[in-house]
Design an enzyme around this catalytic site. Structure first.
Site, PDB file in Angstrom:
ATOM      1  N   ASP A 157     -36.099 -80.093  64.858  1.00  0.00           N
ATOM      2  CA  ASP A 157     -35.766 -79.030  65.128  1.00  0.00           C
ATOM      3  C   ASP A 157     -35.763 -78.932  66.695  1.00  0.00           C
ATOM      4  O   ASP A 157     -34.773 -77.386  67.502  1.00  0.00           O
ATOM      5  CB  ASP A 157     -36.237 -78.087  64.682  1.00  0.00           C
ATOM      6  CG  ASP A 157     -36.178 -77.577  63.075  1.00  0.00           C
ATOM      7  OD1 ASP A 157     -34.686 -77.978  63.271  1.00  0.00           O
ATOM      8  OD2 ASP A 157     -36.454 -76.852  62.816  1.00  0.00           O
ATOM      9  N   HIS A 183     -28.584 -83.425  64.466  1.00  0.00           N
ATOM     10  CA  HIS A 183     -29.346 -82.746  63.613  1.00  0.00           C
ATOM     11  C   HIS A 183     -29.505 -82.965  62.367  1.00  0.00           C
ATOM     12  O   HIS A 183     -30.442 -82.960  61.342  1.00  0.00           O
ATOM     13  CB  HIS A 183     -29.194 -80.996  63.636  1.00  0.00           C
ATOM     14  CG  HIS A 183     -30.695 -80.001  63.230  1.00  0.00           C
ATOM     15  ND1 HIS A 183     -30.009 -79.412  62.050  1.00  0.00           N
ATOM     16  CD2 HIS A 183     -31.653 -80.594  64.304  1.00  0.00           C
ATOM     17  CE1 HIS A 183     -31.480 -78.767  62.176  1.00  0.00           C
ATOM     18  NE2 HIS A 183     -32.329 -79.236  62.410  1.00  0.00           N
TER      19      HIS A 183
END
Length: 145
Positions: free
Chosen positions: A119, A75
């Site tokens: 996300d 991420h």
């Protein structure tokens, strides 16, 4: 005008000048939290991921401690790529839906699509990765080299 009114007006102006120097909060953090909750229905609260391993939370260094921590590193790397594209991932708001099969992105601009995909990928990765309580709130100075 009374002197007290002038003092209040001066105080307000000074406060506004000081507030303009404050950095904005990560606006999409709330959206990311909801994506995590949607992907992990009935699981742990999203704040459990804020201080996990070497990469979940602010910053990150060293080798991820487990699969879940690797999700956070991926991420972070994804956000880094978004920044290279000229996007501001922590400030980019996007559209998403929480459907019966989990969350999905529905947004317009390239930056919104990319950040939402970062996300979404992380939220789904969290959902399939085991959570080890021993890796919560670890001493990163010792374990993240």
């Amino acid at each position: 005008m009374y002197p007290a009114h002038l003092l209040v007006l001066l105080a307000v102006c000074v406060s506004l000048l000081g507030a303009s120097a404050i950095l904005p909060l990560p606006l999409n953090l709330v959206q990311f939290t909801y994506l995590i909750q949607c992907a992990n229905k009935g699981s742990r609260a999203s704040y459990h991921y804020a201080d996990y391993g070497c990469y979940c939370g602010a910053g990150g260094s060293g080798t991820p401690v487990d699969e879940l921590d690797r999700c956070c590193k991926i991420h972070d790397d994804c956000y880094g790529e978004a920044e290279k594209m000229g996007c501001y991932p922590k400030l980019t708001m996007y559209n998403y839906y929480c459907g019966t099969e989990g969350p999905y992105c529905s947004t317009k601009t390239d930056c919104q699509r990319y950040v939402c995909a970062c996300d979404l990928q992380a939220a789904k990765c969290f959902a399939r990765s085991p959570y080890n309580n021993k890796n919560y709130n670890i001493d990163t100075s010792k374990r993240c080299k």
